[in-house]
Design an enzyme around this catalytic site. Structure first.
Site, short mmCIF file in Angstrom:
data_model
loop_
_atom_site.label_atom_id
_atom_site.label_comp_id
_atom_site.label_asym_id
_atom_site.label_seq_id
_atom_site.Cartn_x
_atom_site.Cartn_y
_atom_site.Cartn_z
N THR A 130 0.73 -1.10 0.27
CA THR A 130 0.25 0.15 0.21
C THR A 130 1.00 1.42 0.02
O THR A 130 1.83 1.12 0.64
CB THR A 130 -0.97 -0.01 1.48
OG1 THR A 130 -1.77 1.46 1.19
CG2 THR A 130 -0.41 -0.17 2.30
N ARG A 131 0.02 2.27 -0.65
CA ARG A 131 0.66 3.62 -0.87
C ARG A 131 0.05 4.46 0.20
O ARG A 131 0.32 6.24 0.01
CB ARG A 131 1.24 3.99 -2.23
CG ARG A 131 0.16 4.21 -2.81
CD ARG A 131 1.01 4.97 -4.24
NE ARG A 131 -0.06 4.22 -5.51
CZ ARG A 131 -1.04 5.49 -4.82
NH1 ARG A 131 -1.20 6.85 -4.56
NH2 ARG A 131 -1.44 5.54 -6.51
N ASN A 132 -1.18 3.98 0.62
CA ASN A 132 -2.13 5.33 1.11
C ASN A 132 -2.40 4.69 2.59
O ASN A 132 -2.34 3.49 2.80
CB ASN A 132 -3.21 4.80 0.39
CG ASN A 132 -3.34 5.54 -1.18
OD1 ASN A 132 -3.08 6.56 -1.67
ND2 ASN A 132 -3.80 4.14 -2.05
N ARG A 135 -6.97 -4.13 -8.02
CA ARG A 135 -7.63 -3.38 -9.05
C ARG A 135 -6.44 -2.69 -9.30
O ARG A 135 -6.71 -1.49 -8.37
CB ARG A 135 -9.13 -3.14 -8.56
CG ARG A 135 -9.87 -2.76 -10.29
CD ARG A 135 -11.52 -2.71 -10.09
NE ARG A 135 -12.11 -2.03 -10.66
CZ ARG A 135 -12.08 -1.17 -11.21
NH1 ARG A 135 -11.28 -0.39 -10.97
NH2 ARG A 135 -12.68 -0.83 -12.64
N GLU A 185 12.65 43.56 -2.78
CA GLU A 185 13.34 43.87 -2.67
C GLU A 185 14.13 43.66 -0.61
O GLU A 185 15.13 43.04 -0.49
CB GLU A 185 13.36 44.96 -1.82
CG GLU A 185 14.84 45.95 -2.12
CD GLU A 185 14.74 48.16 -2.32
OE1 GLU A 185 15.32 48.52 -2.54
OE2 GLU A 185 13.39 47.86 -3.12
N GLU A 186 13.19 43.22 0.21
CA GLU A 186 14.15 42.77 1.09
C GLU A 186 14.42 41.59 0.93
O GLU A 186 15.29 41.38 2.04
CB GLU A 186 12.80 43.02 2.57
CG GLU A 186 12.43 45.11 2.78
CD GLU A 186 11.20 44.54 3.50
OE1 GLU A 186 11.14 44.10 4.42
OE2 GLU A 186 11.10 46.07 3.69
N ALA A 203 8.41 39.74 -9.67
CA ALA A 203 8.00 37.91 -10.10
C ALA A 203 7.38 38.42 -12.33
O ALA A 203 6.16 38.25 -12.39
CB ALA A 203 7.48 37.25 -9.82
#
Length: 581
Positions: free
Chosen positions: A205-207, A299, A441-442, A487
């Site tokens: 499982t990965r859940n 499944r 800028e900061e 940005a």
């Protein structure tokens, strides 16, 4: 007794090379180094401890080609066929790596853990070859479609050459999390022997697991008079999956629900490929090496979801069919996974194919569960256990307790800093969460003091990535983040969003402060635009560097038209519509 390893012998290189440890460690100090990626690190750990038996290193071209084309290693010792192994295990390098590290046949190179620089193994190069990535994608993943996460990884992250060769083990990667639950194949086999477990049903499982999974595994064990190995993956899984820390806490909360002595929890440091049918065969090989006699195949086992045409990559039972095709050679019995459904009338779970027609049933989908966690709605006891739900709620708080990031983008003097400060005050006044203000800028001077006003386009991109990292970490911790850098580039904003959505929880909003350049210059009391036009400042956005206006902002505003209170109110309305404030 535990099942025989794949190929007949457990290739535990850590044990095999223990006597050589000191000399190998000393040799590694004088060798060139390859610092492994996260996937390579997972692969190497399972090579070293025998989880990938019969492999003793990364595949050479002969084995790689055979695996891709036939799901088998190359024939050996006069045998007509090689052992079944459906997934290529490769070490990718670039031409620059080859030149810099002096990689060639017979060369030796140290494989290192990038987290602590520890030498884990020494690889002796047998060959270097260029794979056909299109063929690998088509054969292994079933399609050369970047909607498949492993195809995207192959196309975008894997370098152009593979290095094959056997490895000598120095040490396993160091783990600091859930150490008592991490077993090598030899250790888990010894544990089964100590408990006198002769039949072991492994569950991949990965859940997170809920009542349906518990009922399924108990049913499988009782039908076969076996015990249960809960063997979740804690390496790389599908992007967007629940983090393994949360999942393991949820598994631990689930374990007391099993009958005493029936089940055991162990963690698997596997980098999944989400390769569906081939992955199911691979999982069976791995569980056989860890000593399991039975393996549950579900499944659409290890399916990645939808392809770029909106259809499933694999058929629902393709995995079960492929495992059945190799069952005689795998020598591990497949337990077909039948989806379980709840019957309110009898307060029990049954496989869906055994429920009489017309019988009322109840289920909660993954989407519905996430919605209930997000909104704080109740999760019924018939679906999960109190302890499991508690763990999930702690990791996934309801929307009013989640962090979020607002990115304000626009030209210098567009008013974004003023809006950001006003929004900060408004959110702090509400007092529902901590508020962090990241002004461009900061932050630029704080994150890299060497960067001045005249920074290059690439420095602007890197600077926004750094701000994105800070924003993502704060958002993940539940803070409200207001970021107001210029940005100017779309690719940079997308990278910023990816960091926040991927690491910070997904609550991200883009505000375009679209005040035009003429107005920004008019109110520029610091004279930056004048200096840029005089050539005293280079790469000032809007003058001699481009500003790419976003096309899909959540809000577009203009200080010539909108007042700061109006803009702040609009942003608060967006947050309220998402139930974040």
């Amino acid at each position: 007794m535990a099942n025989a390893p794949h190929g007949g012998v457990l290739k535990d290189l850590l044990v095999r090379d223990a006597a050589l440890h000191d000399s190998l460690l000393e040799e590694a100090r004088s060798l060139n180094d390859i610092f492994l990626t996260e996937r390579q690190l997972c692969d190497l750990e399972l090579i070293l401890n025998g989880g990938f038996s019969p492999l003793e290193g990364f595949m050479d071209e002969q084995d790689y080609t055979s695996v891709v084309e036939t799901l088998r290693l190359a024939p050996f010792n006069g045998h007509k066929y090689g052992h079944v192994f459906p997934i290529p295990i490769t070490l990718d390098v670039s031409q620059e790596d080859i030149n810099t590290l002096g990689l060639k046949q017979g060369a030796r190179v140290a494989l290192r853990d990038p987290r602590d620089d520890a030498a884990l193994a020494i690889l002796t190069v047998s060959d270097i070859y260029r794979p056909n990535k299109a063929t690998e994608a088509e054969k292994v993943m079933g399609a050369d479609d970047i909607a498949h996460p492993s195809v995207a990884y192959l196309r975008n992250n894997v370098k152009e050459f593979y290095v094959g060769g056997k490895v000598q083990a120095i040490q396993a990667p160091t783990h600091f999390d859930y150490v008592p639950l991490r077993y090598t194949p030899a250790e888990l086999r010894a544990h089964f022997h100590k408990l006198a477990w002769r039949k072991v049903v492994a569950f991949q499982t990965r859940n997170p697991m809920h009542r349906a999974h518990r009922e399924l595994t108990v049913r499988a064990a009782r039908q076969r008079r076996a015990n249960v190995l809960i063997h979740p993956v804690v390496g790389l899984t599908k992007p967007g999956d629940v983090d393994h820390y949360t999942r393991v806490r949820a598994y631990q909360a689930l374990m007391p629900s099993y009958p005493e002595g029936m089940a055991h929890l162990a963690l698997l440091p596997l980098a999944m490929r989400m390769a569906g049918p081939r992955e199911a065969v691979w999982h069976a090989v791995i569980r056989k090496n860890f000593g399991a006699t039975h393996f549950i195949v579900g499944r659409d086992h290890a399916g990645p979801g939808k392809n770029s045409q909106g259809k499933d990559f694999y058929g629902p039972y393709d995995a079960q069919e492929l495992v059945t095709q190799f069952k005689d050679e795998l020598q591990i019995e497949m337990v077909p996974f039948q989806a379980m459904t709840y019957l309110p009338g009898s307060d029990e779970y049954q496989p869906v194919d055994e429920v009489p027609k017309g019988t009322p049933t109840a289920d909660i989908s993954g989407t519905e569960l996430r919605k209930r966690l997000r909104t704080g709605a109740s999760i019924p006891d018939w679906f999960s256990y109190t302890g499991v739900v508690k763990v999930l709620r702690e990791s996934y708080p309801p929307r009013p307790q989640q962090g979020f990031t607002i990115l304000l983008t626009g030209l210098h003097n567009s008013g974004k800093d003023t809006i950001a400060r006003a929004l900060q005050v408004t959110l702090q006044q509400q007092g529902s969460r901590s508020v962090s203000l990241l002004l461009g800028e900061e932050l630029r001077s704080d994150l890299d003091p060497q960067i001045g006003r005249a920074i290059t386009p690439e420095q602007k991109h890197i600077n926004l990535e750094r701000i994105g990292f800070v924003a993502a970490e704060l958002t993940k911790a539940g803070a409200a983040v207001i970021a107001a850098p210029t940005a100017p580039y779309e690719r940079s904003r997308q990278a910023f969003k990816k960091q926040v959505v991927g690491s910070g929880g997904g609550n991200y909003f883009l505000v375009h402060v679209a005040t035009p350049l003429e107005w920004c210059e008019k109110v520029d009391r610091r004279g930056l635009y004048k200096a840029a036009r005089a050539g005293e400042i280079k790469n000032l956005t809007g003058v001699d560097d481009v500003y790419e206006a976003p096309e899909n902002a959540d809000l577009v505003c203009d200080l010539r038209i909108d007042t700061v209170p109006e803009i702040v109110h609009s942003i608060i309305m967006i947050l309220e519509s998402q139930n974040l404030v």
